[in-house]
Design a protein around this motif. Structure first.
Motif, short mmCIF file in Angstrom:
data_model
loop_
_atom_site.label_atom_id
_atom_site.label_comp_id
_atom_site.label_asym_id
_atom_site.label_seq_id
_atom_site.Cartn_x
_atom_site.Cartn_y
_atom_site.Cartn_z
N LEU A 10 0.81 -1.14 0.19
CA LEU A 10 -0.11 -0.20 -0.08
C LEU A 10 0.96 1.54 -0.10
N GLY A 11 2.39 1.09 0.27
CA GLY A 11 3.05 1.89 -0.10
C GLY A 11 3.60 2.82 1.56
N CYS A 12 3.12 2.15 1.76
CA CYS A 12 3.75 2.44 3.40
C CYS A 12 5.15 2.21 3.47
N SER A 13 6.13 3.75 4.53
CA SER A 13 7.67 3.40 4.10
C SER A 13 7.56 2.57 5.49
N VAL A 14 8.47 1.63 6.18
CA VAL A 14 8.50 1.13 7.28
C VAL A 14 9.97 0.64 7.77
N MET A 15 9.78 1.23 8.34
CA MET A 15 11.51 1.06 9.11
C MET A 15 12.06 0.89 10.25
N HIS A 16 12.87 -0.10 10.28
CA HIS A 16 13.04 -0.71 12.10
C HIS A 16 14.32 -0.16 12.32
N GLY A 17 14.58 -0.55 13.45
CA GLY A 17 15.79 0.19 14.51
C GLY A 17 15.83 2.04 14.91
N VAL A 18 14.73 2.15 14.85
CA VAL A 18 14.47 3.71 14.68
C VAL A 18 14.43 4.22 16.95
N ASP A 19 15.22 4.54 17.29
CA ASP A 19 14.73 5.01 19.14
C ASP A 19 14.20 6.20 18.36
N VAL A 20 13.42 6.19 19.06
CA VAL A 20 12.83 7.47 19.35
C VAL A 20 13.38 8.58 19.75
N MET A 21 14.46 7.81 21.00
CA MET A 21 15.25 9.02 21.42
C MET A 21 16.13 10.51 20.52
N THR A 22 16.55 9.42 19.89
CA THR A 22 17.11 9.47 18.68
C THR A 22 16.77 9.65 17.36
N MET A 23 15.73 9.46 17.75
CA MET A 23 15.49 9.68 15.43
C MET A 23 15.37 10.85 14.77
N SER A 24 15.74 11.98 15.32
CA SER A 24 15.83 13.58 14.76
C SER A 24 17.12 13.87 13.93
N GLN A 25 17.63 12.66 14.15
CA GLN A 25 19.03 12.19 13.90
C GLN A 25 18.70 11.52 12.63
N HIS A 26 17.96 10.40 13.18
CA HIS A 26 18.01 9.18 11.40
C HIS A 26 18.27 9.98 10.29
N PRO A 27 19.21 9.27 9.81
CA PRO A 27 19.17 9.94 8.01
C PRO A 27 18.29 10.33 7.00
N LEU A 28 16.67 8.63 7.87
CA LEU A 28 16.09 8.15 6.57
C LEU A 28 15.42 9.44 7.14
N LEU A 29 15.15 10.46 8.14
CA LEU A 29 13.97 11.39 8.76
C LEU A 29 14.49 12.16 9.28
N CYS A 30 15.74 13.38 8.84
CA CYS A 30 16.12 13.85 9.88
C CYS A 30 15.52 14.66 8.29
N HIS A 31 15.19 14.86 7.86
CA HIS A 31 15.47 15.39 6.54
C HIS A 31 13.86 15.78 5.92
N THR A 32 12.56 15.35 7.21
CA THR A 32 11.52 15.21 6.50
C THR A 32 11.13 15.71 7.53
N LEU A 33 9.76 16.33 7.34
CA LEU A 33 8.58 17.26 8.08
C LEU A 33 7.62 16.33 8.00
N PHE A 34 6.60 16.18 9.22
CA PHE A 34 5.59 15.99 8.85
C PHE A 34 4.38 16.31 9.64
N ASP A 35 3.22 15.88 9.43
CA ASP A 35 1.88 16.37 10.30
C ASP A 35 1.43 16.07 11.39
N ARG A 36 1.66 14.52 11.22
CA ARG A 36 1.22 14.05 12.62
C ARG A 36 2.44 13.19 13.02
N ILE A 37 2.52 12.96 14.27
CA ILE A 37 3.73 12.40 15.10
C ILE A 37 3.42 11.30 15.85
N VAL A 38 2.94 10.11 16.27
CA VAL A 38 1.97 9.71 17.04
C VAL A 38 3.30 8.26 17.19
N PHE A 39 3.17 8.61 18.71
CA PHE A 39 3.17 7.86 19.88
C PHE A 39 1.80 6.62 20.74
#
Length: 233
Positions: free
Chosen positions: A71-100
């Motif tokens: 269905l086109g979802c980007s699935v990522m493993h090994g993503v630590d919520v405590m350091t995720m802003s530095q994740h190379p696949l996330l750090c250049h992306t902005l979201f409307d909703r972030i859900v935990f």
């Protein structure tokens, strides 16, 4: 996407760019994808590797992940919520909703020590999430509100991170068809748990003038009632 073609499920729209973190069996991701008919707007992440997920949840998780990817979802493993802003696949992306949903640091310590660990998890998640959402976006934490979970004081933790509660709404599992919560850690990781009294907290960077005005009015009303009570005693 035009307004007429948007699809909604509770607080989430197919027009939102959504980041889901701390996903266990990915059933919440699958629920949103099913409601939207697509998951191209969804990034779903877990701390666990795919191999660990298979050990925890069996073959069902493999089917769920395959369906999400189809269905086109980007699935990522090994993503630590405590350091995720530095994740190379996330750090250049902005979201409307972030859900935990149901953050939890584990059960390995006493209640007092665990409470501090839970708070630290929430704090560092919020600190990272605020780097990854748009100016008018929202960070959602779904969390039990009865004791001892009330001692986490997540609203106060958010304010310390310069985030403010826009709204607290009751969480009902029935609003999310197919969603099955899981403990996610320990020997009973594949077991569900009773949600009980639970809310979704929506945090934002700034409150609108209208919301601030309402808050001030409520605070003034409370102060007046308190003063009246004191004068009668």
């Amino acid at each position: 996407m035009g307004k007429s073609s948007r699809k909604w499920i509770t607080h989430y729209s197919s027009s939102h760019d959504i980041l889901l973190v701390g996903e266990g069996n990915f059933s919440f991701s699958a629920c949103l994808a099913s409601a939207f008919g697509t998951a191209t707007n969804v990034v779903a992440t877990s701390l666990d590797s795919e191999e660990t997920l298979l050990r925890k949840y069996g073959s069902d998780i493999k089917t769920t992940l395959e369906e999400l990817k189809e269905l086109g979802c980007s699935v990522m493993h090994g993503v630590d919520v405590m350091t995720m802003s530095q994740h190379p696949l996330l750090c250049h992306t902005l979201f409307d909703r972030i859900v935990f949903n149901f953050p939890h640091a584990g059960f390995q310590y006493s209640r007092d020590k665990s409470s501090k660990l839970h708070q630290n998890l929430v704090r560092r998640f919020l600190r990272n999430a605020k780097e990854l959402f748009v100016e008018n976006g929202e960070i959602h934490i779904t969390h039990k509100i009865s004791y001892p979970y009330s001692e986490w004081e997540i609203e106060e933790v958010a304010e310390e991170e310069d985030l403010f509660l826009r709204e607290e709404v009751e969480f009902n599992e029935g609003d999310y068809p197919g969603y099955v919560n899981k403990k996610g850690s320990g020997p009973n990781s594949n077991r569900t748990f009773a949600v009980g009294l639970c809310s979704t907290f929506k945090f934002v960077k700034t409150l609108s003038k209208k919301t601030r005005k309402k808050r001030l009015a409520k605070a003034a009303e409370f102060a007046q009632l308190n003063a009246s009570s004191m004068s009668l005693s």
